[in-house]
Design a protein around this motif. Structure first.
Motif, short mmCIF file in Angstrom:
data_model
loop_
_atom_site.label_atom_id
_atom_site.label_comp_id
_atom_site.label_asym_id
_atom_site.label_seq_id
_atom_site.Cartn_x
_atom_site.Cartn_y
_atom_site.Cartn_z
N ALA A 133 8.05 -105.39 10.80
CA ALA A 133 8.12 -106.48 9.53
C ALA A 133 9.02 -105.73 8.49
CB ALA A 133 6.77 -106.94 9.25
N ILE A 134 9.68 -106.49 7.86
CA ILE A 134 10.59 -106.20 6.67
C ILE A 134 10.86 -107.25 5.85
CG2 ILE A 134 12.14 -104.49 8.20
CD1 ILE A 134 14.14 -106.77 8.16
N GLY A 135 11.02 -106.74 4.53
CA GLY A 135 11.25 -107.92 3.53
C GLY A 135 10.24 -107.78 2.44
N ASN A 139 5.12 -106.21 4.54
CA ASN A 139 3.85 -105.40 4.76
C ASN A 139 2.69 -106.38 4.97
OD1 ASN A 139 5.04 -102.62 4.53
ND2 ASN A 139 4.69 -102.71 2.31
N TYR A 140 2.70 -107.36 4.30
CA TYR A 140 1.60 -108.47 4.56
C TYR A 140 1.35 -109.14 6.13
CZ TYR A 140 1.92 -108.49 -0.43
OH TYR A 140 2.08 -108.03 -1.83
N ALA A 141 2.92 -109.27 6.39
CA ALA A 141 3.04 -109.87 7.75
C ALA A 141 2.79 -108.80 8.95
CB ALA A 141 4.39 -110.27 7.73
N LEU A 142 3.14 -107.59 8.52
CA LEU A 142 2.81 -106.45 9.53
C LEU A 142 1.32 -106.14 9.70
CD1 LEU A 142 3.69 -103.98 11.17
CD2 LEU A 142 3.74 -102.73 9.14
N ALA A 143 0.47 -106.26 8.48
CA ALA A 143 -0.85 -106.01 8.48
C ALA A 143 -1.45 -107.02 9.34
CB ALA A 143 -1.59 -105.97 7.19
N ALA A 162 0.83 -114.53 11.27
CA ALA A 162 0.97 -113.47 10.52
C ALA A 162 2.29 -114.00 9.24
CB ALA A 162 1.64 -112.21 11.21
N MET A 163 3.07 -114.66 9.57
CA MET A 163 3.98 -115.38 8.57
C MET A 163 3.27 -116.11 7.68
SD MET A 163 6.94 -114.01 8.87
CE MET A 163 8.07 -115.12 7.80
N ALA A 166 1.45 -113.99 5.29
CA ALA A 166 2.22 -113.58 4.36
C ALA A 166 2.57 -114.52 3.27
CB ALA A 166 3.57 -112.82 4.99
N ALA A 167 3.03 -115.63 3.75
CA ALA A 167 3.40 -116.86 2.51
C ALA A 167 2.53 -117.01 1.74
CB ALA A 167 3.86 -117.87 3.38
N ASP A 168 1.19 -116.96 2.25
CA ASP A 168 0.05 -117.20 1.18
C ASP A 168 -0.17 -116.09 0.15
OD1 ASP A 168 -0.88 -119.32 2.39
OD2 ASP A 168 -2.46 -118.51 3.66
N ILE A 169 0.27 -114.87 0.46
CA ILE A 169 0.22 -113.66 -0.40
C ILE A 169 1.45 -113.22 -1.32
CG2 ILE A 169 -0.08 -111.36 -0.50
CD1 ILE A 169 -1.94 -111.53 1.92
#
Length: 184
Positions: A133-135, A139-143, A162-163, A166-169
């Motif tokens: 994951a990048i961008g 890190n949120y999507a990766l976790a 996962a996306m 990440a969008a929630d955070i």
């Protein structure tokens, strides 16, 4: 000068390899400072250089990413479709070419087997745990992806969930996804 421009933010890209399939998903948000400039950008692309099917996702400057994708296509044709060799050659050029050194982007690429992250620092990384994951929300999507990879879900479901997390955070990530799958 780049520092004279307001900060452009907003990309989360994830690549998930599971069950013989690789999925790359990216959000659609482009932000300038605290303003959302666009919510429907396509940051995941399907390429077919020399008949070799590749999926790539990019974070960073769009123009820079397109320049890198064009170079990657050329490298793939020269390397007879061998993604790892083409990515190493791209990373070498990126580190040594004065024009390319100024490009601000990162790539996640796959041919359905290899899953690689390519950076301007000269890195070509195959991620552990079959997730990259990048961008800004990477890190949120990766976790989130790592927490779900062993559950009874396919690669696309892991990537989409996962996306969503990440969008929630991450305020620079939205839920307008582009998802491309290859393999399996």
């Amino acid at each position: 000068m780049a520092s004279d421009f307001p900060g452009w933010h907003g990309t989360t890209i994830i690549g998930v390899r599971k069950g013989g399939k690789v999925v790359i998903a990216g959000d659609g948000q482009v932000s300038m400072g605290q303003t959302v400039m666009k919510g429907t950008a396509r940051k995941v692309r399907r390429l077919s250089p020399g008949g070799h099917e590749i999926v790539a996702g990019f974070a960073g400057s769009t123009a820079d990413a397109f320049a890198l994708l064009e170079r990657l296509e050329t490298k793939l044709e020269a390397a007879a479709g061998k993604l790892d060799r083409a990515c190493v050659e791209l990373a070498k050029d990126w580190r040594t070419d004065k024009y390319l050194q100024k490009l601000e982007a990162m790539l996640i690429v796959t041919d359905g087997q290899d899953l690689l992250v390519v950076t301007g620092a000269g890195d070509v990384l195959e991620p552990e745990h079959d997730i990259a994951a990048i961008g800004s929300g990477g890190n949120y999507a990766l976790a989130a992806g790592r927490a779900m990879i062993d559950l009874d879900m396919d690669a696309e479901t892991v990537a989409r969930k996962a996306m969503a997390i990440a969008a929630d955070i991450c305020v620079y990530t939205n839920t307008n996804l582009t998802v491309e799958a290859i393999g399996g």
